[in-house]
Design an enzyme around this catalytic site. Structure first.
Site, short mmCIF file in Angstrom:
data_model
loop_
_atom_site.label_atom_id
_atom_site.label_comp_id
_atom_site.label_asym_id
_atom_site.label_seq_id
_atom_site.Cartn_x
_atom_site.Cartn_y
_atom_site.Cartn_z
CG HIS A 87 67.76 15.94 46.25
ND1 HIS A 87 65.93 15.55 46.09
CD2 HIS A 87 67.32 15.09 46.76
CE1 HIS A 87 65.29 14.96 47.15
NE2 HIS A 87 66.60 14.93 47.82
CD GLU A 125 68.16 15.39 50.54
OE1 GLU A 125 67.34 16.20 50.60
OE2 GLU A 125 68.51 14.18 50.70
CG HIS A 180 68.08 9.89 49.58
ND1 HIS A 180 67.09 11.99 48.44
CD2 HIS A 180 68.11 9.50 48.46
CE1 HIS A 180 66.84 11.28 47.94
NE2 HIS A 180 66.74 10.00 47.27
CD GLU A 254 66.25 9.66 53.86
OE1 GLU A 254 67.33 10.61 53.87
OE2 GLU A 254 65.31 9.94 53.11
ZN LIG Z 1 66.50 13.04 49.62
#
Ligand SMILES: [Zn+2]
Length: 292
Positions: A87, A125, A180, A254
């Site tokens: 992002h 995030e 992430h 993640e």
């Molecule tokens: Zn993400």
């Protein structure tokens, strides 16, 4: 009636007592819930080793001082590592740009990028992935690697997911790690998972990279998100355009669940971010040392 000397001693003693009381009430007050929130993260490292929690907590700051903790200096000399912090800080205010359709790596298209998720109290995030990416870059460079990043700040827009995959090969990288965090709705969801794409000639290498990342994340004390990723912590997916557009060994981490209060608290701290980075860098180091 008291002797003047006794009276002045009493005056001196009083501020000392007040300082002591103040310190004690601060220790029993607000910081207490915070430290008890963080403790399970540390003790999760050594399941059932609650009695060593104090020792490991005091050991961690020492580890954190070493920028290349988890990997020897010079160990990655001659390698080029691509990092993709997920992002970007400007995405939310540029929705039309990030909704532009780009190649998804499967012959179709999908949105350029997304805004990402956030903790319950609004820590986003993109800020977390940027912090971990920067910390990992520092450690990788201390180990002698050349590091290329998919983005150069946390204030921009994009890049699009196709570029987040293709840039690694274009920059001559040996591998790509995308960073992430999950936004599973349930606050009890917890732990990390690693994702690879089952595609291309580099699939076996991506799988090895993924396994090395899982092993080092576990080693840093992070729990596997078994509900989402199974006991091996590794998923294969064909719907992630960054992975599908990459043509070097690639894995996406993640790191944790942003809706989980204890993980969110850890993710906000520099020490927590550094631990995620250390695990990622150590995983990369293991993969490279095993021959890539
Ligand atoms: Zn993400």
């Amino acid at each position: 009636m008291a002797h003047p000397l006794l009276r002045s001693l009493a005056l001196l003693a009083c501020p000392l007592i007040l300082v002591g009381c103040g310190a004690q009430s601060a220790g029993d007050g607000p910081p207490s819930p915070r430290s008890s929130t963080l403790r399970p993260e540390h003790s999760a490292a050594s399941a059932g080793a609650a009695s060593t929690a104090g020792a490991s907590a005091s050991a961690r700051p020492t580890e954190a001082k070493d920028a290349s903790a988890g990997i020897a200096e010079g160990a990655l000399e001659g390698t080029t590592i691509a990092l993709d912090p997920g992002h970007n800080g400007g995405n939310a205010s540029h929705l039309s740009a990030i909704n532009k359709q780009v190649p998804d790596g499967n012959g179709g298209t999908k949105a350029c990028n997304t805004t990402g998720t956030a903790t319950q109290d609004g820590y986003e995030e993109h800020a977390f992935t940027w912090a971990v990416g920067k910390a990992a870059k520092k450690q990788l460079e201390a180990a002698g690697a050349t590091v290329v990043m998919s983005r150069t700040s946390d204030k921009g827009v994009g890049p699009c997911v196709d570029e987040r995959g293709t840039f690694a090969k274009e920059k001559g990288a040996d591998l790509l790690v995308s960073i992430h965090a999950n936004g599973t709705e349930s606050r009890s969801a917890k732990g990390f998972g690693v994702i690879i794409a089952p595609k291309g000639p580099e699939v076996a290498a991506s799988k090895r990279l993924g396994k090395d990342l899982v092993a080092q994340l576990k080693d840093q004390g992070f729990p596997v998100n078994r509900a989402g990723y199974g006991s091996d912590g590794l998923n294969e997916r064909t719907d992630l355009a960054g992975l599908m557009n990459s043509s070097v060994p690639t894995a996406l981490v993640e790191c944790a669940e942003m809706n989980n209060p204890s993980e969110a608290a850890l993710m906000r701290t520099k020490a927590g971010q550094k631990r995620y980075a250390t695990a990622i860098v150590a995983g990369i180091g293991d993969y490279v040392h095993a021959g890539g």
